[in-house]
Motif scaffolding. Structure first.
Motif, PDB file in Angstrom:
ATOM      1  N   ARG B 129       0.836  -1.305   0.249  1.00 54.58           N
ATOM      2  CA  ARG B 129       0.042   0.045  -0.026  1.00 54.58           C
ATOM      3  C   ARG B 129       0.782   1.147  -0.005  1.00 54.58           C
ATOM      4  N   ARG B 133       0.910   3.828  -3.090  1.00 55.90           N
ATOM      5  CA  ARG B 133       0.526   5.366  -2.773  1.00 55.90           C
ATOM      6  C   ARG B 133       1.698   6.330  -3.225  1.00 55.90           C
ATOM      7  N   THR B 134       2.721   6.009  -2.625  1.00 52.66           N
ATOM      8  CA  THR B 134       3.801   6.855  -2.925  1.00 52.66           C
ATOM      9  C   THR B 134       4.262   7.061  -4.498  1.00 52.66           C
ATOM     10  N   ASP B 136       1.898   6.621  -6.553  1.00 54.61           N
ATOM     11  CA  ASP B 136       0.832   7.691  -7.414  1.00 54.61           C
ATOM     12  C   ASP B 136       1.193   9.195  -7.153  1.00 54.61           C
ATOM     13  N   THR B 304      -4.312   2.498 -13.694  1.00 55.64           N
ATOM     14  CA  THR B 304      -4.510   3.248 -12.350  1.00 55.64           C
ATOM     15  C   THR B 304      -5.791   4.236 -12.547  1.00 55.64           C
TER      16      THR B 304
END
Lengths: 308, 310
Positions: B129, B133-134, B136, B304
């Motif tokens: 996760r 996240r990083t 993105d 994504t």
């Protein structure tokens, strides 16, 4: 839909606040004193101290943050150290120009990508296909500022077809916009050609062809619409690259827009101006991304948006 | 299998004769001109950069005020700049900065990308996760702004620029590595190894990592090509290695003031950047054909997007 937009707007607000706060702090903890930059060389310590008091940089960081945030809420971004003018006025002058430039660049890039991409996809192995590959490869390896300088040297300075720089009506937008467009043409072109190719192989295209629908109608009415979905995605992702292209184009053509203003502000360590530009560009950036996500539902009604 | 041949073909170091011959025949068989043209051009540029003091006709920083803005000719092959420095010598020395920053930046970016990508696949739910996240956030943020912000905060030096290159590239690399590693991990033989009790580290190192290598090999020159352009762009915006060190972007920034009088400064310097970046793109393209790998950084982003929108 309404819920989705609200939740996205809240997210956007959070991102803008986080970025602004980050910039605010980075400016203050890193080296460089705006008072020293602004004051004439060899000024006495008293003069520099006076500048600090004028700028408010002699106060503690929480105090500065408090007055900055208080101003932002009222729509006041403070006064530029460098230009001694309200930041909102400076941005209000530069932003419309940059938006014009960016929109024209986007339009040009999409036109180039659609025309070349469709031709290349319709005629695989033809000179069009070859040209599309060449444009994509060259566009990716040729630095945008080099192409801009070449255009400036040969079309503007030597032949005098266009103004070499500055902002003076539509004609002065063409070369910078084309330069900025080149920063995103390669990816757009590649994606569109690829998706157009696979769309043209679909059953419904064959069915349309079999029932005698003219080729141009198949291409532009049926296929292009579906093929343009990935293009939209790429545009969303590439807004950042476009922004980079616009900054470079502004520098090459001495175009008085936000990019130039930002570079000047950073070099002068003009805190209020840098902060103001950050808020505005970050907001535009997240709003454009939201707009593109909403556009999906227009282009492809099968997509539904749900609150994340 | 093919993972070793491209290295022998594209690197500037001369390979032993036998490997070279076999690499040559395997390349000929596949008709891969991209790798040859790109590799040769890059090797020449790298060689010139490496041997700059021997190759450069003049001292890159020596000013000759009697020869200001001389057009290309017998004395100065590529002309001189506004304070009479030999452009060809500055280009040759500039190649050192350009190739150095882009090369090291690429290596760092790939290393971080492989690490992060593997961590996302093998590190458990939370590291997956965090890594995703990083990635993105990194990809969503316009990195030219990030670079401008960083270089205005810290004095840009060679090391800072290498870091900036890695920052621009690691997320893309991590995404590619993750998707390849993920699909490899789902294959039967890896599952079988898992079932007989092989540890996660062993699986990652012994089975999945080798399958990631070809993609990394294709990605590396492509990233380096983009970094050549990126470094030049930053220098052009006045955020590169400080003058008087010759950098390609810096030369063009100075040359911008002489567009009307000295076309050669910007035209030729840009050509050097273009040819270098193009040679790396060709190598990437050639490797892509050779290994049958298709790296689609854009494909990753499309994925994504759909997650967020659909």
């Amino acid at each position: 839909m309404g819920r989705y937009v609200t939740s996205r707007l809240l997210q956007a607000l959070f991102i803008v606040v986080a970025i602004t706060l980050g910039v605010f702090l980075i400016l203050r903890v890193t080296a460089g004193d705006p008072a020293r930059v602004r004051a004439p060389v060899f000024s006495s310590p008293e003069v520099i101290e006076q500048y600090r008091a004028d700028f408010g940089t002699d106060r503690s960081i929480p105090e500065q943050l408090g007055s900055f945030a208080g101003g932002v809420v009222k729509g006041d971004l403070g006064e530029s150290f460098r230009f001694q003018k309200p930041v909102t006025e400076l941005i209000g002058e530069a932003l419309p120009r940059t938006l014009q430039l960016a929109l024209l660049a986007l339009l040009m890039s999409v036109c180039i990508a659609v025309v070349l991409g469709v031709l290349a996809a319709r005629h695989p192995g033809s000179p069009w296909d070859w040209m599309a590959s060449a444009v994509a490869a060259v566009g990716q390896s040729a630095p945008v500022f080099w192409v801009g300088l070449l255009l400036s040297t040969y079309l503007a300075v030597k032949l005098g077809l266009f103004p070499a720089g500055g902002y003076d009506g539509f004609k002065s937008l063409i070369l910078p916009a084309f330069t900025a467009a080149l920063s995103i043409v390669p990816t757009e072109l590649r994606v569109l050609r690829e998706s157009m190719r696979s769309t043209l192989r679909q059953e419904y295209v064959r069915a349309a062809r079999a029932s005698g629908v003219p080729e141009w109608k198949i291409t532009f009415k049926y296929a292009l619409r579906n093929a343009s979905l990935p293009l939209l995605t790429v545009i969303g992702v590439d807004v950042g690259y476009l922004l980079g292209g616009v900054i470079v184009a502004e520098v090459v053509f001495n175009f008085p827009g936000i990019g130039q203003l930002a570079l000047v502000a950073l070099n002068a360590r003009d805190y209020p101006l840098v902060q103001g530009i950050t808020i505005v560009t970050a907001s535009v950036f997240v709003l454009v991304n939201l707009a593109i996500d909403l556009l999906y539902t227009v282009v492809d009604p099968r997509i539904r948006l749900e609150a994340a | 299998m093919s993972a070793t041949t491209p290295l022998a073909a594209s690197g500037s170091a001369p390979a032993p004769a036998r490997t070279r011959a076999s690499a040559l025949s395997s390349l000929r068989g596949r008709g891969n001109w991209q790798l040859w043209v790109g590799g040769t051009v890059l090797a020449l540029i790298a060689l010139a950069a490496l041997l700059a003091p021997l190759v450069a006709p003049y001292d890159p920083n020596r000013q000759d005020l009697t020869m200001v803005l001389t057009s290309p000719g017998d004395v100065h092959w590529a002309g001189t700049d506004g304070i009479g420095r030999d452009l060809l010598s500055r280009l040759i020395y500039g190649a050192r900065v350009s190739l150095g920053v882009a090369g090291l930046g690429m290596a760092l970016s790939i290393a971080v990308g492989v690490g992060a990508g593997m961590l996302a696949v093998f590190g458990g739910k939370w590291s997956e996760r965090i890594v995703l996240r990083t990635i993105d956030v990194q990809l969503a943020f316009p990195y030219i702004l990030l670079a401008v912000a960083i270089t205005s905060a810290v004095r840009p030096s060679f090391g800072v620029l290498v870091g900036l290159m890695a920052l621009a590239g690691w997320a893309g690399a991590a995404r590619v590595v993750r998707s390849v590693a993920l699909s490899e991990r789902g294959k039967d033989y890896v599952r079988a190894a898992e079932m007989v009790g092989a540890s996660r580290v062993r699986i990652a190192r012994k089975y999945v990592f080798p399958s990631v290598l070809p993609s990394v090999l294709v990605l590396a020159p492509m990233q380096m090509s983009a970094m050549i352009v990126f470094e030049a762009t930053l220098s052009f915006l006045g955020m590169g290695v400080r003058p008087p060190t010759a950098t390609w972007g810096g030369i063009m920034l100075e040359g911008k003031d002489y567009l009307a009088d000295a076309w050669w400064i910007t035209t030729l310097t840009g050509l050097a950047i273009f040819v270098t970046a193009l040679s790396l793109m060709l190598i990437g393209d050639g490797l892509q054909r050779l290994t049958g790998q298709r790296i689609d950084a854009i494909g990753g982003t499309v994925e994504t997007r759909k997650e967020g929108a659909a």
